[in-house]
Design a protein around this motif. Structure first.
Motif, PDB file in Angstrom:
ATOM      1  N   LYS A 231       7.564   9.961  12.576  1.00  0.00           N
ATOM      2  CA  LYS A 231       9.006  10.086  12.803  1.00  0.00           C
ATOM      3  C   LYS A 231       9.828   9.694  11.575  1.00  0.00           C
ATOM      4  N   GLY A 232       9.143   9.212  10.534  1.00  0.00           N
ATOM      5  CA  GLY A 232       9.839   8.815   9.321  1.00  0.00           C
ATOM      6  C   GLY A 232      10.637   7.534   9.467  1.00  0.00           C
ATOM      7  N   LEU A 233      10.239   6.675  10.412  1.00  0.00           N
ATOM      8  CA  LEU A 233      10.967   5.426  10.621  1.00  0.00           C
ATOM      9  C   LEU A 233      10.768   4.478   9.449  1.00  0.00           C
ATOM     10  N   GLU A 234      11.787   3.713   9.155  1.00  0.00           N
ATOM     11  CA  GLU A 234      11.698   2.681   8.122  1.00  0.00           C
ATOM     12  C   GLU A 234      11.571   1.310   8.792  1.00  0.00           C
ATOM     13  N   ASP A 235      11.218   0.329   7.983  1.00  0.00           N
ATOM     14  CA  ASP A 235      11.085  -1.035   8.507  1.00  0.00           C
ATOM     15  C   ASP A 235      10.159  -1.066   9.724  1.00  0.00           C
ATOM     16  N   ILE A 236       8.992  -0.432   9.584  1.00  0.00           N
ATOM     17  CA  ILE A 236       8.080  -0.284  10.723  1.00  0.00           C
ATOM     18  C   ILE A 236       7.610  -1.642  11.250  1.00  0.00           C
ATOM     19  N   GLU A 237       7.527  -2.638  10.378  1.00  0.00           N
ATOM     20  CA  GLU A 237       7.087  -3.966  10.810  1.00  0.00           C
ATOM     21  C   GLU A 237       7.937  -4.503  11.951  1.00  0.00           C
ATOM     22  N   ASN A 238       9.202  -4.139  11.963  1.00  0.00           N
ATOM     23  CA  ASN A 238      10.098  -4.620  13.011  1.00  0.00           C
ATOM     24  C   ASN A 238      10.342  -3.570  14.093  1.00  0.00           C
ATOM     25  N   GLN A 239       9.680  -2.428  13.977  1.00  0.00           N
ATOM     26  CA  GLN A 239       9.823  -1.368  14.971  1.00  0.00           C
ATOM     27  C   GLN A 239       8.714  -1.423  16.026  1.00  0.00           C
ATOM     28  N   TYR A 271      -2.407   4.522   5.861  1.00  0.00           N
ATOM     29  CA  TYR A 271      -2.036   5.907   6.148  1.00  0.00           C
ATOM     30  C   TYR A 271      -1.203   6.517   5.029  1.00  0.00           C
ATOM     31  N   GLN A 272      -0.312   5.749   4.437  1.00  0.00           N
ATOM     32  CA  GLN A 272       0.544   6.311   3.392  1.00  0.00           C
ATOM     33  C   GLN A 272      -0.236   6.629   2.122  1.00  0.00           C
ATOM     34  N   ASP A 273      -1.147   5.769   1.769  1.00  0.00           N
ATOM     35  CA  ASP A 273      -1.875   5.949   0.513  1.00  0.00           C
ATOM     36  C   ASP A 273      -3.172   6.720   0.677  1.00  0.00           C
ATOM     37  N   LYS A 274      -3.562   6.981   1.939  1.00  0.00           N
ATOM     38  CA  LYS A 274      -4.837   7.641   2.220  1.00  0.00           C
ATOM     39  C   LYS A 274      -5.950   6.971   1.424  1.00  0.00           C
ATOM     40  N   SER A 275      -5.979   5.647   1.527  1.00  0.00           N
ATOM     41  CA  SER A 275      -6.853   4.870   0.659  1.00  0.00           C
ATOM     42  C   SER A 275      -8.208   4.555   1.260  1.00  0.00           C
ATOM     43  N   CYS A 276      -8.453   4.979   2.515  1.00  0.00           N
ATOM     44  CA  CYS A 276      -9.750   4.685   3.124  1.00  0.00           C
ATOM     45  C   CYS A 276     -10.720   5.828   2.854  1.00  0.00           C
ATOM     46  N   ASP A 277     -11.619   5.638   1.915  1.00  0.00           N
ATOM     47  CA  ASP A 277     -12.657   6.630   1.665  1.00  0.00           C
ATOM     48  C   ASP A 277     -13.781   6.520   2.690  1.00  0.00           C
ATOM     49  N   ALA A 278     -13.961   5.307   3.215  1.00  0.00           N
ATOM     50  CA  ALA A 278     -14.955   5.035   4.256  1.00  0.00           C
ATOM     51  C   ALA A 278     -14.486   3.796   4.981  1.00  0.00           C
ATOM     52  N   PRO A 279     -15.008   3.538   6.194  1.00  0.00           N
ATOM     53  CA  PRO A 279     -14.557   2.360   6.933  1.00  0.00           C
ATOM     54  C   PRO A 279     -14.704   1.096   6.100  1.00  0.00           C
ATOM     55  N   GLY A 280     -13.597   0.361   5.977  1.00  0.00           N
ATOM     56  CA  GLY A 280     -13.638  -0.911   5.278  1.00  0.00           C
ATOM     57  C   GLY A 280     -13.415  -0.803   3.798  1.00  0.00           C
ATOM     58  N   GLU A 281     -13.337   0.416   3.208  1.00  0.00           N
ATOM     59  CA  GLU A 281     -13.149   0.559   1.779  1.00  0.00           C
ATOM     60  C   GLU A 281     -11.718   0.986   1.496  1.00  0.00           C
ATOM     61  N   GLN A 282     -11.135   0.442   0.430  1.00  0.00           N
ATOM     62  CA  GLN A 282      -9.777   0.792   0.083  1.00  0.00           C
ATOM     63  C   GLN A 282      -9.652   1.015  -1.411  1.00  0.00           C
ATOM     64  N   SER A 283      -8.603   1.715  -1.777  1.00  0.00           N
ATOM     65  CA  SER A 283      -8.340   1.981  -3.181  1.00  0.00           C
ATOM     66  C   SER A 283      -8.007   0.701  -3.911  1.00  0.00           C
ATOM     67  N   GLY A 284      -8.036   0.757  -5.244  1.00  0.00           N
ATOM     68  CA  GLY A 284      -7.705  -0.411  -6.047  1.00  0.00           C
ATOM     69  C   GLY A 284      -6.326  -0.939  -5.728  1.00  0.00           C
ATOM     70  N   ALA A 285      -5.367  -0.029  -5.537  1.00  0.00           N
ATOM     71  CA  ALA A 285      -4.010  -0.454  -5.215  1.00  0.00           C
ATOM     72  C   ALA A 285      -3.981  -1.183  -3.880  1.00  0.00           C
ATOM     73  N   GLY A 286      -4.720  -0.652  -2.906  1.00  0.00           N
ATOM     74  CA  GLY A 286      -4.758  -1.298  -1.606  1.00  0.00           C
ATOM     75  C   GLY A 286      -5.376  -2.681  -1.674  1.00  0.00           C
ATOM     76  N   VAL A 287      -6.436  -2.812  -2.461  1.00  0.00           N
ATOM     77  CA  VAL A 287      -7.082  -4.113  -2.615  1.00  0.00           C
ATOM     78  C   VAL A 287      -6.123  -5.114  -3.236  1.00  0.00           C
ATOM     79  N   GLU A 288      -5.390  -4.682  -4.256  1.00  0.00           N
ATOM     80  CA  GLU A 288      -4.448  -5.591  -4.906  1.00  0.00           C
ATOM     81  C   GLU A 288      -3.357  -6.041  -3.942  1.00  0.00           C
ATOM     82  N   ARG A 289      -2.891  -5.134  -3.096  1.00  0.00           N
ATOM     83  CA  ARG A 289      -1.881  -5.514  -2.120  1.00  0.00           C
ATOM     84  C   ARG A 289      -2.446  -6.560  -1.164  1.00  0.00           C
ATOM     85  N   LYS A 290      -3.678  -6.321  -0.696  1.00  0.00           N
ATOM     86  CA  LYS A 290      -4.274  -7.264   0.239  1.00  0.00           C
ATOM     87  C   LYS A 290      -4.461  -8.635  -0.411  1.00  0.00           C
TER      88      LYS A 290
END
Length: 299
Positions: A231-239, A271-290
């Motif tokens: 739906k393109g909602l913003e501030d999803i954390e509070n939605q 979902y936004q970064d499509k960073s899951c290549d396999a269950p439990g794996e994330q892109s470098g950017a995703g890892v840095e965020r975590k």
């Protein structure tokens, strides 16, 4: 710190200082096994005093259920014990555990005496330990983190689930998909008690309902986040509210609200970064965020 006795030889310690984190103690004729420690040295040292002075025992093994500081940092206060963990736990302690400890020492003098202890014994999938007539069955249980394990006392049917079972599933350092598989596997067996990594002990009559509720939370959360993104909602954390996902905001004295928002953030980025290549794996950017969240997060 609170102490609860499950059986004649099984105890649970629950922190008063940090997010109701728990540690378990199993007494045997050949020594004691400690399952996790508590975050603050003062509380872990009280456990040690109770074991040695109150029970006249010594800790032969410490089991680290995953690398997070609130479960491992007190390991150094049991220098005579062998330490058991998943092989990934040893790797993650050696890198991220060292950084977490550095941050803690920078923040409070009470952590100055703490030393990082790497596990002596590691395993990949499953491991059995027999001590003094008690059988401990350890197995990997990823989801909360990739190195998470659970520990079953087979004769008593008591499961030390660590953060695989807590007031709400929390997977910022792990994987929602892995978590779902690990929780579903828990439904394959009946337990007398489940000791959560945080919070109250789950009793036999509550176990199935609790695990089913956690699985439903993750299903509803995933659906709500995907719908909000569509739906393109913003501030999803509070939605997306906790109540919408079937959980109460009062759990863990309200801390679950922050955990829930972190879960939302993790799914949004997945979902936004499509960073899951396999269950439990994330892109470098995703890892840095975590890793950035890890420095701020509560559990």
């Amino acid at each position: 710190m609170q102490r609860e006795r499950i059986t004649d030889h099984i105890f649970v310690f629950r922190s008063d200082q940090y997010a109701q984190v728990t540690a378990g103690l199993v007494l045997t004729d050949e020594g004691a096994v400690l399952i996790d420690t508590l975050l603050y040295p003062e509380e872990t040292l009280l456990i040690r005093r109770y074991i040695e002075d109150g029970l006249g025992a010594s800790v032969k093994y410490v089991i680290n259920t995953h690398f997070h500081a609130d479960h491992t940092i007190g390991t150094c206060f049991f220098p005579g014990a062998q330490v058991i963990a998943h092989e990934l736990c040893r790797e993650m302690l050696d890198v991220r555990g060292r950084e977490s400890l550095r941050q803690l020492k920078d923040s409070a003098a009470e952590f100055y005496p703490v030393e990082l202890i790497l596990p002596d014994i590691t395993f990949e999938d499953e491991m059995s330990l027999q001590l003094g007539g008690t059988n401990f069955k350890l197995r990997k249980s990823p989801g909360h983190s990739p190195d998470s394990i659970v520990c079953l006392l087979e004769e008593e049917e008591v499961l030390f689930a660590a953060d695989t079972v807590m007031p709400i599933p929390y997977f910022v350092d792990g994987s929602c998909d892995d978590f779902t598989r690990s929780l579903t596997r828990l439904l394959e067996r009946d337990y007398e008690n489940i000791v959560q990594g945080h919070g109250e002990i789950i009793l036999r009559g509550e176990v199935s309902e609790k695990i089913t509720s956690d699985l439903e939370y993750m299903r509803l959360l995933d659906e709500a986040v995907r719908s909000a993104l569509d739906k393109g909602l913003e501030d999803i954390e509070n939605q997306v509210s906790l109540r919408q996902c079937g959980k109460s905001h009062v759990l863990l004295n309200g801390i679950v609200q922050q955990l829930h928002q972190h879960n939302i953030r993790a799914l949004v980025n997945q979902y936004q970064d499509k960073s899951c290549d396999a269950p439990g794996e994330q892109s470098g950017a995703g890892v840095e965020r975590k890793r950035a969240w890890q420095a701020k997060k509560l559990i």
